[in-house]
Design a protein around this motif. Structure first.
Motif, PDB file in Angstrom:
ATOM      1  N   ALA A 119       3.220   0.392 -14.373  1.00  0.00           N
ATOM      2  CA  ALA A 119       4.360  -0.021 -13.556  1.00  0.00           C
ATOM      3  C   ALA A 119       4.368   0.634 -12.183  1.00  0.00           C
ATOM      4  O   ALA A 119       4.737  -0.002 -11.189  1.00  0.00           O
ATOM      5  CB  ALA A 119       5.662   0.301 -14.294  1.00  0.00           C
ATOM      6  N   LEU A 120       3.965   1.896 -12.098  1.00  0.00           N
ATOM      7  CA  LEU A 120       4.092   2.625 -10.835  1.00  0.00           C
ATOM      8  C   LEU A 120       2.853   2.556  -9.951  1.00  0.00           C
ATOM      9  O   LEU A 120       2.980   2.642  -8.725  1.00  0.00           O
ATOM     10  CB  LEU A 120       4.423   4.093 -11.120  1.00  0.00           C
ATOM     11  N   VAL A 121       1.663   2.407 -10.539  1.00  0.00           N
ATOM     12  CA  VAL A 121       0.437   2.469  -9.735  1.00  0.00           C
ATOM     13  C   VAL A 121      -0.382   1.185  -9.827  1.00  0.00           C
ATOM     14  O   VAL A 121      -0.761   0.605  -8.801  1.00  0.00           O
ATOM     15  CB  VAL A 121      -0.426   3.678 -10.165  1.00  0.00           C
ATOM     16  N   ILE A 122      -0.655   0.715 -11.026  1.00  0.00           N
ATOM     17  CA  ILE A 122      -1.583  -0.401 -11.216  1.00  0.00           C
ATOM     18  C   ILE A 122      -1.034  -1.707 -10.660  1.00  0.00           C
ATOM     19  O   ILE A 122      -1.723  -2.404  -9.903  1.00  0.00           O
ATOM     20  CB  ILE A 122      -1.946  -0.556 -12.710  1.00  0.00           C
ATOM     21  N   GLU A 123       0.181  -2.066 -11.005  1.00  0.00           N
ATOM     22  CA  GLU A 123       0.736  -3.345 -10.540  1.00  0.00           C
ATOM     23  C   GLU A 123       0.877  -3.422  -9.022  1.00  0.00           C
ATOM     24  O   GLU A 123       0.443  -4.401  -8.419  1.00  0.00           O
ATOM     25  CB  GLU A 123       2.073  -3.624 -11.230  1.00  0.00           C
ATOM     26  N   PRO A 124       1.456  -2.410  -8.340  1.00  0.00           N
ATOM     27  CA  PRO A 124       1.496  -2.497  -6.872  1.00  0.00           C
ATOM     28  C   PRO A 124       0.105  -2.467  -6.243  1.00  0.00           C
ATOM     29  O   PRO A 124      -0.154  -3.146  -5.255  1.00  0.00           O
ATOM     30  CB  PRO A 124       2.310  -1.271  -6.446  1.00  0.00           C
ATOM     31  N   GLY A 125      -0.804  -1.688  -6.831  1.00  0.00           N
ATOM     32  CA  GLY A 125      -2.169  -1.641  -6.305  1.00  0.00           C
ATOM     33  C   GLY A 125      -2.894  -2.957  -6.468  1.00  0.00           C
ATOM     34  O   GLY A 125      -3.625  -3.400  -5.569  1.00  0.00           O
ATOM     35  N   ARG A 126      -2.684  -3.618  -7.588  1.00  0.00           N
ATOM     36  CA  ARG A 126      -3.304  -4.920  -7.821  1.00  0.00           C
ATOM     37  C   ARG A 126      -2.762  -5.950  -6.834  1.00  0.00           C
ATOM     38  O   ARG A 126      -3.522  -6.745  -6.278  1.00  0.00           O
ATOM     39  CB  ARG A 126      -3.042  -5.359  -9.262  1.00  0.00           C
ATOM     40  N   GLU A 127      -1.466  -5.924  -6.586  1.00  0.00           N
ATOM     41  CA  GLU A 127      -0.884  -6.858  -5.622  1.00  0.00           C
ATOM     42  C   GLU A 127      -1.350  -6.548  -4.203  1.00  0.00           C
ATOM     43  O   GLU A 127      -1.479  -7.453  -3.387  1.00  0.00           O
ATOM     44  CB  GLU A 127       0.644  -6.813  -5.692  1.00  0.00           C
ATOM     45  N   ALA A 128      -1.597  -5.284  -3.888  1.00  0.00           N
ATOM     46  CA  ALA A 128      -2.005  -4.910  -2.537  1.00  0.00           C
ATOM     47  C   ALA A 128      -3.472  -5.193  -2.275  1.00  0.00           C
ATOM     48  O   ALA A 128      -3.839  -5.607  -1.179  1.00  0.00           O
ATOM     49  CB  ALA A 128      -1.719  -3.427  -2.296  1.00  0.00           C
ATOM     50  N   ALA A 154       1.130   4.146  -2.956  1.00  0.00           N
ATOM     51  CA  ALA A 154       1.046   5.590  -2.729  1.00  0.00           C
ATOM     52  C   ALA A 154       2.298   6.306  -3.237  1.00  0.00           C
ATOM     53  O   ALA A 154       2.210   7.362  -3.877  1.00  0.00           O
ATOM     54  CB  ALA A 154       0.838   5.873  -1.246  1.00  0.00           C
ATOM     55  N   LEU A 155       3.457   5.730  -2.954  1.00  0.00           N
ATOM     56  CA  LEU A 155       4.700   6.324  -3.439  1.00  0.00           C
ATOM     57  C   LEU A 155       4.767   6.283  -4.962  1.00  0.00           C
ATOM     58  O   LEU A 155       5.194   7.252  -5.605  1.00  0.00           O
ATOM     59  CB  LEU A 155       5.904   5.587  -2.835  1.00  0.00           C
ATOM     60  N   GLY A 156       4.326   5.171  -5.561  1.00  0.00           N
ATOM     61  CA  GLY A 156       4.306   5.072  -7.020  1.00  0.00           C
ATOM     62  C   GLY A 156       3.368   6.091  -7.645  1.00  0.00           C
ATOM     63  O   GLY A 156       3.661   6.652  -8.711  1.00  0.00           O
ATOM     64  N   ALA A 157       2.224   6.343  -6.989  1.00  0.00           N
ATOM     65  CA  ALA A 157       1.299   7.356  -7.505  1.00  0.00           C
ATOM     66  C   ALA A 157       1.920   8.741  -7.456  1.00  0.00           C
ATOM     67  O   ALA A 157       1.765   9.540  -8.394  1.00  0.00           O
ATOM     68  CB  ALA A 157      -0.003   7.318  -6.705  1.00  0.00           C
ATOM     69  N   ALA A 158       2.650   9.031  -6.378  1.00  0.00           N
ATOM     70  CA  ALA A 158       3.310  10.334  -6.278  1.00  0.00           C
ATOM     71  C   ALA A 158       4.397  10.480  -7.346  1.00  0.00           C
ATOM     72  O   ALA A 158       4.509  11.528  -7.993  1.00  0.00           O
ATOM     73  CB  ALA A 158       3.909  10.498  -4.887  1.00  0.00           C
ATOM     74  N   VAL A 159       5.177   9.426  -7.544  1.00  0.00           N
ATOM     75  CA  VAL A 159       6.209   9.464  -8.580  1.00  0.00           C
ATOM     76  C   VAL A 159       5.574   9.577  -9.963  1.00  0.00           C
ATOM     77  O   VAL A 159       6.069  10.306 -10.836  1.00  0.00           O
ATOM     78  CB  VAL A 159       7.118   8.217  -8.482  1.00  0.00           C
ATOM     79  N   PHE A 160       4.460   8.902 -10.174  1.00  0.00           N
ATOM     80  CA  PHE A 160       3.768   8.975 -11.462  1.00  0.00           C
ATOM     81  C   PHE A 160       3.304  10.400 -11.746  1.00  0.00           C
ATOM     82  O   PHE A 160       3.458  10.900 -12.870  1.00  0.00           O
ATOM     83  CB  PHE A 160       2.578   8.014 -11.469  1.00  0.00           C
ATOM     84  N   VAL A 161       2.734  11.071 -10.748  1.00  0.00           N
ATOM     85  CA  VAL A 161       2.260  12.449 -10.943  1.00  0.00           C
ATOM     86  C   VAL A 161       3.438  13.379 -11.234  1.00  0.00           C
ATOM     87  O   VAL A 161       3.341  14.243 -12.107  1.00  0.00           O
ATOM     88  CB  VAL A 161       1.453  12.912  -9.712  1.00  0.00           C
ATOM     89  N   VAL A 162       4.538  13.192 -10.522  1.00  0.00           N
ATOM     90  CA  VAL A 162       5.701  14.064 -10.736  1.00  0.00           C
ATOM     91  C   VAL A 162       6.300  13.844 -12.129  1.00  0.00           C
ATOM     92  O   VAL A 162       6.700  14.798 -12.799  1.00  0.00           O
ATOM     93  CB  VAL A 162       6.756  13.820  -9.632  1.00  0.00           C
ATOM     94  N   THR A 163       6.335  12.602 -12.585  1.00  0.00           N
ATOM     95  CA  THR A 163       6.960  12.307 -13.879  1.00  0.00           C
ATOM     96  C   THR A 163       5.967  12.313 -15.035  1.00  0.00           C
ATOM     97  O   THR A 163       6.351  11.996 -16.164  1.00  0.00           O
ATOM     98  CB  THR A 163       7.657  10.939 -13.831  1.00  0.00           C
ATOM     99  N   LEU A 164       4.721  12.656 -14.765  1.00  0.00           N
ATOM    100  CA  LEU A 164       3.698  12.641 -15.819  1.00  0.00           C
ATOM    101  C   LEU A 164       4.040  13.529 -17.016  1.00  0.00           C
ATOM    102  O   LEU A 164       3.854  13.097 -18.165  1.00  0.00           O
ATOM    103  CB  LEU A 164       2.334  13.011 -15.231  1.00  0.00           C
ATOM    104  N   ILE A 200       0.841  -1.198   0.000  1.00  0.00           N
ATOM    105  CA  ILE A 200       0.000   0.000   0.000  1.00  0.00           C
ATOM    106  C   ILE A 200       0.876   1.248   0.000  1.00  0.00           C
ATOM    107  O   ILE A 200       0.611   2.208  -0.734  1.00  0.00           O
ATOM    108  CB  ILE A 200      -0.975  -0.032   1.191  1.00  0.00           C
ATOM    109  N   ALA A 201       1.947   1.236   0.797  1.00  0.00           N
ATOM    110  CA  ALA A 201       2.880   2.364   0.796  1.00  0.00           C
ATOM    111  C   ALA A 201       3.569   2.497  -0.566  1.00  0.00           C
ATOM    112  O   ALA A 201       3.768   3.611  -1.069  1.00  0.00           O
ATOM    113  CB  ALA A 201       3.917   2.193   1.900  1.00  0.00           C
ATOM    114  N   GLY A 202       3.901   1.366  -1.172  1.00  0.00           N
ATOM    115  CA  GLY A 202       4.506   1.394  -2.504  1.00  0.00           C
ATOM    116  C   GLY A 202       3.558   1.930  -3.559  1.00  0.00           C
ATOM    117  O   GLY A 202       3.971   2.646  -4.476  1.00  0.00           O
TER     118      GLY A 202
END
Length: 110
Positions: free
Chosen positions: A88-97, A63-73, A59-61
């Motif tokens: 890679a940054l939001v969907i895969e970690p969210g699906r696993e969580a 959230a961090l991936g979403a923040a990195v995604f927004v910054v690198t958008l 879950i922390a990953g």
């Protein structure tokens, strides 16, 4: 007598370690040695570890991936790989969580 006291634990440890492969073969035979059975029915300790360790980290990953995604958008949009970055940054970690069963190794196939 003191020599026997130091030798006896070493002999017991060696005998115990030499019996580990035999114990593993008995455990595999009693579980049916079917990999799907073990994937569909995870053990209680793997569920507890998943709940207390893996899920909070995922879950922390996410959230961090979403923040990195927004910054690198903006850079992803210029490069034309917004979908790949989001996966890679939001969907895969969210699906696993959130989608993967408790104690299972992975919740989806590519």
């Amino acid at each position: 007598m003191p020599r026997l006291r130091s030798l006896l634990p070493a002999l017991l440890l060696g005998a115990g370690l030499s019996l580990l492969p035999l114990q593993a073969s008995f455990a595999a035979a009693s579980a049916g040695s079917d990999p799907m059975y073990q994937a569909d029915a995870p053990r209680a300790y793997s569920m507890v570890a998943d709940l207390l360790i893996a899920r909070p980290l995922l879950i922390a990953g996410t959230a961090l991936g979403a923040a990195v995604f927004v910054v690198t958008l903006p850079f992803s949009a210029l490069g034309g790989n917004v979908e790949e970055a989001g996966d890679a940054l939001v969907i895969e970690p969210g699906r696993e969580a959130f989608v993967r069963c408790l104690g299972c190794a992975s919740g989806y196939q590519r």
